[in-house]
Design a protein around this motif. Structure first.
Motif, PDB file in Angstrom:
ATOM      1  N   GLY A  46      59.566  42.621  41.253  1.00 28.90           N
ATOM      2  CA  GLY A  46      58.346  42.732  40.037  1.00 28.90           C
ATOM      3  C   GLY A  46      57.233  42.847  40.943  1.00 28.90           C
ATOM      4  O   GLY A  46      56.958  43.842  41.768  1.00 28.90           O
ATOM      5  N   LEU A  47      55.771  42.291  40.379  1.00 25.76           N
ATOM      6  CA  LEU A  47      54.497  42.185  41.105  1.00 25.76           C
ATOM      7  C   LEU A  47      54.387  41.441  42.116  1.00 25.76           C
ATOM      8  O   LEU A  47      54.682  40.140  41.580  1.00 25.76           O
ATOM      9  CB  LEU A  47      53.484  42.170  39.679  1.00 25.76           C
ATOM     10  CG  LEU A  47      53.196  43.520  39.091  1.00 25.76           C
ATOM     11  CD1 LEU A  47      52.178  43.195  37.919  1.00 25.76           C
ATOM     12  CD2 LEU A  47      52.653  44.512  39.799  1.00 25.76           C
ATOM     13  N   ILE A  48      54.095  41.654  43.189  1.00 16.87           N
ATOM     14  CA  ILE A  48      53.545  40.825  44.253  1.00 16.87           C
ATOM     15  C   ILE A  48      52.029  40.388  43.743  1.00 16.87           C
ATOM     16  O   ILE A  48      51.260  41.087  43.736  1.00 16.87           O
ATOM     17  CB  ILE A  48      53.698  41.452  45.575  1.00 16.87           C
ATOM     18  CG1 ILE A  48      55.069  41.949  46.047  1.00 16.87           C
ATOM     19  CG2 ILE A  48      53.246  40.153  46.728  1.00 16.87           C
ATOM     20  CD1 ILE A  48      56.006  40.988  46.035  1.00 16.87           C
ATOM     21  N   VAL A  49      51.986  39.136  43.749  1.00 16.97           N
ATOM     22  CA  VAL A  49      50.388  38.602  43.742  1.00 16.97           C
ATOM     23  C   VAL A  49      50.139  37.714  44.855  1.00 16.97           C
ATOM     24  O   VAL A  49      50.271  36.929  45.233  1.00 16.97           O
ATOM     25  CB  VAL A  49      50.422  37.488  42.414  1.00 16.97           C
ATOM     26  CG1 VAL A  49      49.269  37.146  42.310  1.00 16.97           C
ATOM     27  CG2 VAL A  49      51.298  38.188  41.170  1.00 16.97           C
ATOM     28  N   ASP A  50      49.142  38.731  45.680  1.00 18.75           N
ATOM     29  CA  ASP A  50      48.771  38.285  46.834  1.00 18.75           C
ATOM     30  C   ASP A  50      47.301  37.749  46.716  1.00 18.75           C
ATOM     31  O   ASP A  50      46.299  38.385  46.488  1.00 18.75           O
ATOM     32  CB  ASP A  50      48.707  39.686  47.982  1.00 18.75           C
ATOM     33  CG  ASP A  50      48.151  39.349  49.321  1.00 18.75           C
ATOM     34  OD1 ASP A  50      47.709  38.251  49.452  1.00 18.75           O
ATOM     35  OD2 ASP A  50      48.467  40.197  50.226  1.00 18.75           O
ATOM     36  N   VAL A  51      47.212  36.218  46.924  1.00 16.89           N
ATOM     37  CA  VAL A  51      45.922  35.318  46.765  1.00 16.89           C
ATOM     38  C   VAL A  51      45.244  35.551  48.024  1.00 16.89           C
ATOM     39  O   VAL A  51      44.060  34.948  48.165  1.00 16.89           O
ATOM     40  CB  VAL A  51      46.306  34.216  46.351  1.00 16.89           C
ATOM     41  CG1 VAL A  51      46.831  34.330  44.863  1.00 16.89           C
ATOM     42  CG2 VAL A  51      46.937  33.495  47.374  1.00 16.89           C
ATOM     43  N   SER A  52      45.615  36.205  49.208  1.00 13.90           N
ATOM     44  CA  SER A  52      45.013  35.927  50.761  1.00 13.90           C
ATOM     45  C   SER A  52      43.640  36.625  50.821  1.00 13.90           C
ATOM     46  O   SER A  52      43.026  36.338  51.254  1.00 13.90           O
ATOM     47  CB  SER A  52      45.998  36.422  51.548  1.00 13.90           C
ATOM     48  OG  SER A  52      46.442  37.750  51.682  1.00 13.90           O
ATOM     49  N   ARG A  53      43.404  37.788  49.879  1.00 13.42           N
ATOM     50  CA  ARG A  53      42.319  38.673  50.170  1.00 13.42           C
ATOM     51  C   ARG A  53      41.184  38.216  49.799  1.00 13.42           C
ATOM     52  O   ARG A  53      40.073  38.186  50.179  1.00 13.42           O
ATOM     53  CB  ARG A  53      42.703  39.771  49.677  1.00 13.42           C
ATOM     54  CG  ARG A  53      41.509  40.883  49.759  1.00 13.42           C
ATOM     55  CD  ARG A  53      41.895  42.341  49.078  1.00 13.42           C
ATOM     56  NE  ARG A  53      42.831  42.987  49.783  1.00 13.42           N
ATOM     57  CZ  ARG A  53      43.364  44.345  49.586  1.00 13.42           C
ATOM     58  NH1 ARG A  53      42.520  44.744  48.517  1.00 13.42           N
ATOM     59  NH2 ARG A  53      44.311  44.923  50.241  1.00 13.42           N
ATOM     60  N   HIS A  54      41.127  37.425  48.377  1.00 12.90           N
ATOM     61  CA  HIS A  54      39.998  36.828  47.801  1.00 12.90           C
ATOM     62  C   HIS A  54      40.050  35.355  47.365  1.00 12.90           C
ATOM     63  O   HIS A  54      38.838  34.822  47.492  1.00 12.90           O
ATOM     64  CB  HIS A  54      39.938  37.527  46.291  1.00 12.90           C
ATOM     65  CG  HIS A  54      39.729  39.016  46.496  1.00 12.90           C
ATOM     66  ND1 HIS A  54      38.631  39.753  47.092  1.00 12.90           N
ATOM     67  CD2 HIS A  54      40.423  39.904  45.981  1.00 12.90           C
ATOM     68  CE1 HIS A  54      38.996  41.070  46.888  1.00 12.90           C
ATOM     69  NE2 HIS A  54      39.948  41.387  46.329  1.00 12.90           N
ATOM     70  N   MET A  55      41.196  35.005  47.290  1.00 13.42           N
ATOM     71  CA  MET A  55      41.271  33.562  46.920  1.00 13.42           C
ATOM     72  C   MET A  55      41.437  32.407  48.183  1.00 13.42           C
ATOM     73  O   MET A  55      42.478  31.722  48.258  1.00 13.42           O
ATOM     74  CB  MET A  55      42.345  33.244  45.860  1.00 13.42           C
ATOM     75  CG  MET A  55      42.167  34.070  44.577  1.00 13.42           C
ATOM     76  SD  MET A  55      43.204  33.715  43.212  1.00 13.42           S
ATOM     77  CE  MET A  55      42.895  32.010  42.562  1.00 13.42           C
ATOM     78  N   ASN A  56      40.460  32.529  48.882  1.00 12.91           N
ATOM     79  CA  ASN A  56      40.591  31.797  50.202  1.00 12.91           C
ATOM     80  C   ASN A  56      39.326  30.999  50.646  1.00 12.91           C
ATOM     81  O   ASN A  56      38.859  30.966  51.772  1.00 12.91           O
ATOM     82  CB  ASN A  56      40.997  33.003  51.258  1.00 12.91           C
ATOM     83  CG  ASN A  56      39.717  33.991  51.483  1.00 12.91           C
ATOM     84  OD1 ASN A  56      38.724  33.974  50.849  1.00 12.91           O
ATOM     85  ND2 ASN A  56      40.085  35.268  51.701  1.00 12.91           N
ATOM     86  N   THR A  57      38.877  30.217  49.476  1.00  7.42           N
ATOM     87  CA  THR A  57      37.746  29.547  49.920  1.00  7.42           C
ATOM     88  C   THR A  57      37.871  27.994  49.886  1.00  7.42           C
ATOM     89  O   THR A  57      38.765  27.285  49.153  1.00  7.42           O
ATOM     90  CB  THR A  57      36.549  29.614  48.689  1.00  7.42           C
ATOM     91  OG1 THR A  57      36.290  31.199  48.710  1.00  7.42           O
ATOM     92  CG2 THR A  57      35.449  28.980  48.866  1.00  7.42           C
ATOM     93  N   ILE A  58      37.265  27.371  50.827  1.00  9.41           N
ATOM     94  CA  ILE A  58      37.258  25.719  51.074  1.00  9.41           C
ATOM     95  C   ILE A  58      36.313  25.422  49.966  1.00  9.41           C
ATOM     96  O   ILE A  58      35.128  25.742  49.972  1.00  9.41           O
ATOM     97  CB  ILE A  58      36.852  25.333  52.259  1.00  9.41           C
ATOM     98  CG1 ILE A  58      37.977  25.734  53.187  1.00  9.41           C
ATOM     99  CG2 ILE A  58      36.771  23.772  52.199  1.00  9.41           C
ATOM    100  CD1 ILE A  58      37.774  25.441  54.650  1.00  9.41           C
ATOM    101  N   LEU A  59      36.755  24.742  48.821  1.00  6.74           N
ATOM    102  CA  LEU A  59      35.843  24.372  47.636  1.00  6.74           C
ATOM    103  C   LEU A  59      35.031  23.221  47.617  1.00  6.74           C
ATOM    104  O   LEU A  59      33.871  22.961  47.532  1.00  6.74           O
ATOM    105  CB  LEU A  59      36.851  24.232  46.328  1.00  6.74           C
ATOM    106  CG  LEU A  59      37.364  25.755  46.080  1.00  6.74           C
ATOM    107  CD1 LEU A  59      38.572  25.402  44.946  1.00  6.74           C
ATOM    108  CD2 LEU A  59      36.525  26.723  45.631  1.00  6.74           C
ATOM    109  N   GLU A  60      35.826  22.007  48.457  1.00  6.24           N
ATOM    110  CA  GLU A  60      35.027  20.818  48.131  1.00  6.24           C
ATOM    111  C   GLU A  60      35.728  19.911  49.327  1.00  6.24           C
ATOM    112  O   GLU A  60      37.077  19.822  49.394  1.00  6.24           O
ATOM    113  CB  GLU A  60      35.215  20.158  46.957  1.00  6.24           C
ATOM    114  CG  GLU A  60      34.286  18.806  46.621  1.00  6.24           C
ATOM    115  CD  GLU A  60      34.718  18.193  45.152  1.00  6.24           C
ATOM    116  OE1 GLU A  60      33.900  17.104  45.029  1.00  6.24           O
ATOM    117  OE2 GLU A  60      35.371  18.885  44.333  1.00  6.24           O
TER     118      GLU A  60
END
Length: 965
Positions: A73-87
């Motif tokens: 299917g579609l690979i959903v790669d979160v490594s490029r943008h969703m890489n923030t320490i939030l709290e």
């Protein structure tokens, strides 16, 4: 149909090829790859997938060993943008992160706050928290700090209908409230309540799940952990669906935020006891003795894997503690609040093992060398690709876990099982946790090998069932083990899993084919059968040692070591990925692309395939992969071969020919240096030249020296040396543009008592290799080998000033020269040294001391050349600079400077070149204030000047300034 998100969507053949594999043995080409920027993008992707019934495969670093990241299917790669320490909440000891945060990155953030996230996987330099949750990762310290499931407090997720839900701790009353309503979330709570409230279901779970004493159990869905909560028992353990999602491999929901518990930093004083044993059985039986002392870690490596580390340049340095030829070693980590306390723990373990009659050597290793030992252990998976031939140690039964008292018996039976298949498996990993990574050798390029793979997998599963163990301790089910879940956990439990899956994900869009309804484990391999591989073009360079060009690419296991970050993990590999954090710019991507596009019989474009051009473009031939990649995938020589083949097919461009022959043009310009420098420095004429060559207008051009080093050397009178003789190789870069460095090197060496032998010689060929003009490079190599091979020796080495030039003699020459000159080339390679290597060797022999130099306390910051880091040692630079008396000599923990020969000149590469420099090097140099900046490489000195405005010195210049007059 069109997917509209703020992030990127890539559906071209290159990205489909790069994401067709992970670190497992499987390959499945996806429809495309999407990179969500935020949770709203994830919601849009899931609604799109639900509407068009498209599978979604979540992915972070792609280091899964069981095929979790492989799908159609579609690979959903979160490594490029969703890489923030939030709290971070220090009072309650938790941190909230996005799934793309790297584990080591998180711990670097937590260190100053005196906390850390306990699970330490061997892939921690690139493994991400989202992937660790998906696989319920553990690692070396699980016996002390538990597995990921033990730390997860809350998961914010997007469900299959696009709704956003947070799962966390619930009391029985909270649970009752959650069951109310008609939404999907309420349905999930009602279903699990009805299922686990059944005594029959509870009995099936208790009967067939792995023994409760096996903490590392990662088979199927973790319903056993839910059954132990206050909703179903009188225990005070809160119900939390996060425990079920942990280890669910992205098959139930999509995680966008993770709240995890963190621990205070462990006791600061660390010792590793490296217990040596004659054989594996002794080591396993000793594990029971060791674990009575509750160490922080207890890791095993057997002889086979230790032997594989001998051929890895980086790991050779990490074998320093080995004594003799052990059949197996245990790496036992102890800690204390004082040195004395740690020593006491270590000595107690050693005494217990010796009293039990096990082991023959017990070296204790202290910081900072403990990092080297742990690096040796962490490289285990990657170095296994160095096993010769196509029979490789394959990861398919490598993750079994049994109760610790059962471990010796289980392994004895497994060994007998392997003998029945004519196998000697490889053993390593987490002995203290009852888990070993077992690697039989199988050739997946043959029908016979594929048949044996399944037979061994089935037999192994039955053996695990006998011991009521877990088929997976930490790597998960994925493609490779999902098929055997009914055998291990029983049909009734498997039916429960299927009901859970269908309730959470009615259309089956979340990572289908994992855990339930798994595809056959012996299909979709990434290795083609021999008869399926297209005809291969003969290579120009010699790849005989690897078995051919493509077999070098195949050595890439997909472990993703090339995805580490400069500011967290250091090292050289891979500069372009460090700057872009784009998978296509990693060494792994290049190896995958070469394998994909060159071996397929359907692809008749060969090296001229435009997808190869895109993926190879930002390889800057730093050579970091030759040492830091545990599989020794030397992408720099593959890049040279690629450029040669493409240009042979399509013609050589003007710029490539110009840079390859730069020494010829330098020689011409050096005849009139004043005129040449006026032309180069004049803005009008200089910009015309840059435009013709495709050089960035922002880049300065090197000038000509007033006199070449060769001209100066010809006028110089002979000098006898009391300490010996050397042949000096002055490369084309220093000869024409920085001749003062060559002159100073002669004066320093002669002052120290060495006779300089110099004979006119050819250029190194470094520039020609970098641009793929291999026929020209071969001519240079042949001339230099013929000239020097019979002259040099241990006592009269060939010493070079520019690392990239002299190290070419030790590296590429052995692939360039024809067979009849190979013996001479190998002899020459043994006696070629950088100037720092030579001086460090002579210091060690007592021939050079501080007495020859004025002592200066000024701080010196050293940036080593990439090739020096990969093929030699930066320590030699430090040893040499200590002659100046400075007690403040530090290596800048930078990777590549970003210049990389002509790469940083080229207008299309200038920005990425400077971005690489900005990762670590430039900021350190700018803030250095009064420190001397030292850089042995010509390109490095040029890059530092352009990037910071500061002048960097060659080590020989620093020694020259410190010489007594």
């Amino acid at each position: 149909m069109e997917l509209k998100i703020e992030g990127e969507v890539e559906c071209g053949p290159l990205f489909r090829a790069l994401y067709a594999t992970d670190a497992s043995i499987y390959r499945k080409e996806p429809l495309g790859v999407v990179y969500p920027k935020h949770e709203a993008d994830v919601v849009a992707i899931i609604k799109f997938a639900d509407q068009f019934n498209i599978p979604l495969i979540p992915r972070t670093a792609g280091t899964s060993l069981a095929g979790q990241c492989v799908g159609a299917g579609l690979i959903v790669d979160v490594s490029r943008h969703m890489n923030t320490i939030l709290e971070f909440n220090e009072e309650e000891s938790w941190v909230r992160v996005q799934p793309g945060v790297i584990r080591d990155e998180l711990n670097a953030f937590l260190k100053d706050k005196e906390y850390f996230f306990g699970p330490i996987t061997s892939t921690a330099s690139r493994a991400m928290i989202g992937g660790m949750v998906g696989n319920n990762s553990s690692g070396t310290t699980s016996i002390k700090y538990g597995v990921t499931r033990d730390h997860v407090l809350e998961l914010r997720t997007v469900l299959s209908n696009g709704s956003v839900t947070t799962f966390g701790d619930l009391t029985p009353d909270d649970f009752e409230i959650k069951m109310e309503g008609n939404g999907l979330e309420a349905v999930l709570y009602r279903q699990i309540f009805d299922a686990l409230n059944s005594p029959k279901v509870g009995e099936e779970i208790k009967t067939h799940f792995p023994k409760s004493s096996i903490h590392r159990r990662n088979t199927g869905y973790a319903v056993d952990s839910l059954l132990e909560t206050s909703v179903f028992t009188d225990k005070q353990l809160p119900f939390n669906f996060s425990k079920l999602l942990c280890g669910s491999e992205g098959t139930l929901a999509f995680t966008t935020e993770i709240k995890i518990h963190v621990d205070p930093l462990p006791p600061p004083f660390e010792i590793l006891v490296c217990a040596h044993f004659d054989n594996l059985t002794e080591a396993l039986e000793s594990t029971l003795v060791v674990m009575e002392h509750q160490p922080f870690g207890c890791e095993l490596m057997d002889k086979a894997i230790l032997d594989c580390t001998k051929e890895n340049r980086e790991q050779q340095k990490n074998r320093f503690f080995l004594e003799g030829d052990p059949g197996a070693i245990l790496i036992i980590e102890v800690r204390g609040n004082s040195v004395e306390e740690a020593e006491s723990f270590a000595d107690a373990i050693i005494q217990s093992v010796e009293t039990s009659g096990y082991g023959y050597a017990f070296p204790k290793v202290y910081p900072p060398k403990t990092k080297q030992v742990l690096a040796l252990r962490a490289a285990g998976f990657g170095v296994l690709s160095n096993v010769k031939g196509d029979d490789k140690p394959i990861e398919f039964v490598e993750d079994t876990a049994v109760a610790l008292p059962d471990l010796p018996s289980y392994i004895n039976e497994f060994q007998e099982l392997m003998k029945g298949f004519g196998q000697d498996a490889i053993y390593y990993a987490h002995a203290g946790a009852g888990e070993l990574h077992l690697r039989p050798r199988v050739n997946l390029k043959t029908d016979e090998g594929r048949k044996q793979l399944r037979e061994i997998a089935e037999a192994s599963a039955k053996l695990v069932k006998k011991y009521q163990g877990s088929l997976s301790g930490e790597h998960g089910d994925g493609r490779v083990r999902g098929e055997f879940i009914p055998l291990i956990l029983g049909e009734a439990n498997y039916a429960l899993f299927k009901r859970i899956k269908s309730t959470w994900d009615p259309k089956g869009i979340f990572n289908p084919g994992k855990i339930v309804d798994a595809d056959p484990m012996d299909s979709d391999f990434k290795y083609l059968k021999y008869e399926e591989v297209g005809k291969q073009k003969a290579s120009f360079l010699n790849f005989e040692k690897e078995g051919g060009f493509l077999r070098l690419a195949e050595k890439c296991t997909g472990s993703g070591d090339c995805r580490k970050l400069a500011n967290i993990s250091g090292g050289v590999m891979c500069p372009s990925y460090m700057a872009t954090r784009n998978e296509k710019d990693s060494t792994r991507a290049r190896a995958n692309a070469l394998r994909e596009f060159l071996q397929s019989p359907q692809d008749n474009l060969g090296f001229s395939n435009p997808n190869l051009k895109e993926v190879m473009d930002l390889c800057i031939s730093c050579k970091g992969c030759t040492s830091e990649c545990p599989s020794n995938v030397d992408m720099s020589v593959m890049k040279a071969e690629y450029l040669y083949q493409v240009q042979e097919e399509n013609g050589y461009g003007f710029r490539s020919r110009f840079f390859a022959k730069i020494a010829d043009y330098q020689k011409l310009g050096s005849k009139f240096p004043g005129l040449g420098n006026m032309f180069l420095s004049n803005r009008f004429s200089g910009n015309i030249l840059k435009k013709i060559l495709g050089v960035s207008p922002k880049r300065s051009l090197p000038s000509f020296s007033k006199t070449t080093w060769e001209s100066w050397m010809k006028r110089k009178r002979d000098n006898d040396g009391k300490n010996g003789e050397i042949f000096l190789f002055v490369d084309e870069f220093i000869n024409y543009s920085e001749s003062e460095i060559g002159i100073k090197s002669v004066e320093v060496l002669e002052k120290l008592g060495y006779k300089i032998q110099w004979i006119p010689h050819d250029q190194s060929g470094r520039a020609a290799i970098s641009k793929g003009l291999l026929k020209k490079a071969r001519k240079h190599a042949i001339r230099n080998v013929k000239l020097f091979a019979d002259l040099v020796s241990e006592d009269k080495p060939l010493v070079g000033l520019e690392p990239s030039a002299i190290l070419t003699f030790r590296d590429e020459y052995l692939r360039l020269v024809p067979e009849h000159l190979m013996a001479k080339a190998m002899n020459l390679a043994k006696h070629c040294l950088t100037i720092e290597e030579f001086l460090a060797r002579e210091i060690g022999k007592g021939r050079i001391s501080r007495e020859s130099f004025k002592q200066n306390s000024q701080k010196i910051l050293v940036h080593g050349h990439c090739h020096q880091k990969a093929l030699a040692s930066q320590q030699d630079i430090l040893n040499v600079l200590e002659l100046t008396g400075s007690e403040q000599i530090e290596i800048i923990q930078s990777g590549c400077c970003g210049m990389a020969g002509s790469f940083g000149y080229e207008k299309e590469h200038f920005d990425i070149s400077m971005k690489i420099g900005e990762l670590v090097l430039f900021p350190v140099v700018r803030n250095a204030e009064e420190a001397i900046i030292c850089a042995p490489g010509t390109s490095c000195r040029h890059q530092i000047a352009d990037g910071t405005g500061k002048k960097a010195l060659h080590p020989i210049e620093i020694l020259f300034d410190a010489l007594h007059s």
